[in-house]
Design an enzyme around this catalytic site. Structure first.
Site, PDB file in Angstrom:
ATOM      1  N   ASN A   7      54.393  38.791  43.667  1.00 60.71           N
ATOM      2  CA  ASN A   7      53.795  39.376  42.705  1.00 60.71           C
ATOM      3  C   ASN A   7      54.538  39.442  41.620  1.00 60.71           C
ATOM      4  OD1 ASN A   7      52.098  41.156  40.978  1.00 60.71           O
ATOM      5  ND2 ASN A   7      52.109  42.733  42.557  1.00 60.71           N
ATOM      6  N   ARG A  90      49.993  36.464  43.567  1.00 61.75           N
ATOM      7  CA  ARG A  90      49.102  37.204  42.966  1.00 61.75           C
ATOM      8  C   ARG A  90      48.785  36.922  41.521  1.00 61.75           C
ATOM      9  NH1 ARG A  90      49.481  43.045  40.829  1.00 61.75           N
ATOM     10  NH2 ARG A  90      47.046  43.527  40.563  1.00 61.75           N
ATOM     11  N   HIS A 179      41.941  44.483  41.535  1.00 64.01           N
ATOM     12  CA  HIS A 179      42.265  45.314  42.717  1.00 64.01           C
ATOM     13  C   HIS A 179      41.372  44.450  43.784  1.00 64.01           C
ATOM     14  CE1 HIS A 179      43.400  49.329  41.127  1.00 64.01           C
ATOM     15  NE2 HIS A 179      44.660  48.475  41.159  1.00 64.01           N
ATOM     16  N   ARG A 240      46.472  55.763  32.509  1.00 67.90           N
ATOM     17  CA  ARG A 240      45.523  55.161  31.796  1.00 67.90           C
ATOM     18  C   ARG A 240      44.440  56.010  31.730  1.00 67.90           C
ATOM     19  NH1 ARG A 240      45.162  50.192  35.578  1.00 67.90           N
ATOM     20  NH2 ARG A 240      47.468  49.562  35.425  1.00 67.90           N
ATOM     21  N   GLU A 384      47.737  43.971  50.461  1.00 68.14           N
ATOM     22  CA  GLU A 384      47.487  42.977  49.670  1.00 68.14           C
ATOM     23  C   GLU A 384      48.244  41.917  49.766  1.00 68.14           C
ATOM     24  OE1 GLU A 384      47.619  46.202  46.501  1.00 68.14           O
ATOM     25  OE2 GLU A 384      46.285  44.824  45.430  1.00 68.14           O
TER      26      GLU A 384
END
Ligand code: ADP
Length: 398
Positions: A7, A90, A179, A240, A384
Site C-alpha cells: 500500500n 492497493r 474502502h 475531514r 484489507e
C-alpha cells in the site's frame, strides 16, 4: 503462494508478506519518511519489531530495504527474493474504467494514469510502487486491487450529483466511493457468519476509522456508499469534514482571505472530529478520554460523528427497503464501544437493540445485538491486506 501486499503512499509504504495457504501474514511493516530521511519498521510474525533508520531517497530504495528485511538472517521470513510469487497493490482510484482487480500491464498503468486527475495525491504514488516492484522483481506478476471497484455496481440514481449532466460526460464528475476492498471483504464474511442468502440479503457496512464510509449492499452488490468523487464526502471523519454546504468553501475563502487550496486543506486536514473538538485529537481514544474529563467540545465531536453515521444508516435502510444486518468494522467500528452504542441508540423505534454486555468487545468478531433485536448488529474485523492477497492469488492462478 507467498504474496507481497503493498500500500504505497506519497511518503510511506505499508507492506505484508502473506502466505496464501494459511492466510497468515509472515511479516508486516511500514516504510516512513520516504524522500525525507527514511525509517523501516519491520515485524516478523511472532517476533520483535525491528526499526531500521536509513536513507530512503525514493520508493525503489524503500522496496529494496523491505526485501532485504524479508530475507534477513536474523529477522527475515524467507530465504530468497524468488520465494515471492506475486505482488498485490492497493490502487486508490479506478474511475469507471476498472470494475474489478486486474493483472497490471502497460495498458493498466496507462488506464490508472488516465484516471489520476480524480486522485492526484494517491494514484501517482500507487504507481511508483508498482514500477519499483517491476524493476526489482522482473517477471513477478503485479496485481492491482482498486478501492473504488466494488462500488462500481451503483446505478446512476445513486452516483449522479445534481450538476449539469455534461460534467459527468466530459469530466467524469460522479460519486465513486472508497474502502471498497474492506466493504467487500466484510460484507462477504457477514453473509457467511450470519448464514444469509447471498441472493436475498440487505447489509449495511460501517467502515469507521480515520477515514470512514458506510455502504448499502443488496444481494452482494453495492447500491450506495457515503464517499463520493473523493474520500471527502459523507461522514464526519478524523480530520475531514464530510458533507457540508458547498457555499461554505466560498464563504471561508472570502472571510479568511484564503485561496481555494488553503480552504481545501482546512476541510481535509483540520476539520472532522479534530476540528470540532477544538484540536483535541483526531483519535477517538483521546476524544473519549477528554470527554470523560468533562471536555464539552470533545464530547460534541463524538456525538456529531455518531449522529451523522446514524443518519446515513437510516437513509440506507430506505435505499435498501429494509436491512438484515448492520456491520461495524475498521479501527473505530471494531474497537469503540461508545460510538457503536450511540449510533445504534437511534434505531430503537425499529426494534434494533444492542446487547450492552456483548458490545464490550474490541477487535473481535461477534454479534452485539440482543436475540430479540429486529436486525442483527455484528462486529467483523476487516483485513484489507488479506483481501488483496486473495484477489492476487485468484488472478495469478487464473
Ligand atoms: P485508518 O483509516 O487510518 O486505517 P483506523 O481504521 O486504524 O484508521 O482507525 C483509527 C481509529 O480507530 C482511531 O480514531 C482510534 O481511536 C480508533 N481505535 C483504534 N484502536 C482502538 C482501540 N483499541 N480502542 C478504541 N479505539 C480504537
Amino acid at each position: 503462494m507467498k504474496v507481497l501486499v503493498i500500500n504505497c503512499g506519497s511518503s510511506s509504504l505499508k507492506y505484508q508478506l502473506i502466505d496464501s495457504e494459511t492466510e497468515k501474514a509472515l511479516a508486516v511493516g511500514l516504510c516512513e519518511r520516504i524522500g525525507i530521511d527514511g525509517r523501516l519498521n519491520h515485524t516478523p510474525a511472532g517476533g520483535e519489531k525491528v526499526v531500521i533508520e536509513s536513507d530512503m531517497p525514493d520508493h525503489e530504495v524503500a522496496i529494496r530495504m523491505v526485501i532485504d528485511a524479508l530475507v534477513n538472517k536474523d529477522y527475515g521470513v524467507i530465504g530468497d527474493l524468488k520465494e515471492i510469487d506475486a505482488v498485490g497493490h492497493r490502487l486508490v482510484h479506478g474511475g469507471e474504467k476498472f470494475t474489478s482487480s486486474v493483472i497490471i500491464d502497460d495498458e493498466v498503468i496507462a488506464g490508472v494514469e488516465e484516471v489520476s486527475p480524480l486522485a492526484p495525491l494517491h494514484n501517482p504514488a500507487n504507481l511508483i510502487g508498482v514500477r519499483a516492484c517491476q524493476n526489482i522483481m522482473p517477471g513477478v506478476p503485479n496485481v492491482g486491487v482498486f478501492d473504488t471497484a466494488f462500488h462500481q455496481t451503483m446505478e446512476p440514481v445513486a452516483f449522479m450529483y445534481g450538476l449539469p449532466y455534461e460534467y459527468y460526460e466530459k469530466y467524469k464528475v460522479r460519486r465513486y466511493g472508497f474502502h471498497g476492498t474492506s466493504h467487500s471483504y466484510v460484507s462477504k464474511r457477514a453473509l457467511e457468519l450470519l448464514s444469509l442468502n447471498p441472493d436475498n440479503s440487505k447489509i449495511i457496512v460501517c467502515h469507521l476509522g480515520n477515514g470512514s464510509s458506510i455502504s448499502a449492499i443488496k444481494n452482494g452488490k453495492v447500491i450506495d456508499t457515503s464517499m463520493g468523487m473523493t474520500p471527502m464526502e459523507g461522514l464526519v471523519m478524523g480530520t475531514r469534514c464530510g458533507d457540508i454546504d458547498p457555499t461554505i468553501v466560498e464563504y471561508l475563502a472570502h472571510t479568511l482571505d484564503k485561496s481555494l487550496e488553503d480552504v481545501m486543506t482546512i476541510l481535509n486536514k483540520e476539520s472532522g472530529v479534530y476540528g470540532l473538538s477544538g484540536g483535541v485529537s483526531s483519535d477517538f481514544r483521546d476524544l473519549d478520554a477528554a470527554s470523560n474529563e468533562g471536555n464539552e467540545k470533545a464530547k460534541l465531536a463524538v456525538e456529531v460523528f455518531s449522529y451523522r453515521a446514524a443518519k446515513y444508516i437510516g437513509a440506507y435502510i430506505a435505499a435498501l427497503d429494509g436491512v438484515d444486518a448492520i456491520v461495524f468494522t475498521a479501527g473505530l467500528g471494531e474497537n469503540n464501544i461508545v460510538v457503536r452504542d450511540q449510533i445504534i441508540s437511534h434505531f430503537g423505534y425499529m426494534g434494533i437493540e444492542l446487547d450492552k454486555e456483548a458490545n464490550q468487545i474490541r477487535g473481535e468478531e461477534r454479534v452485539i445485538s440482543t436475540l430479540d433485536s429486529k436486525v442483527t448488529v455484528v462486529v467483523i474485523p476487516t483485513n484489507e491486506e488479506l483481501a488483496i492477497a486473495r484477489e492476487t492469488v485468484a488472478l495469478v492462478q487464473g
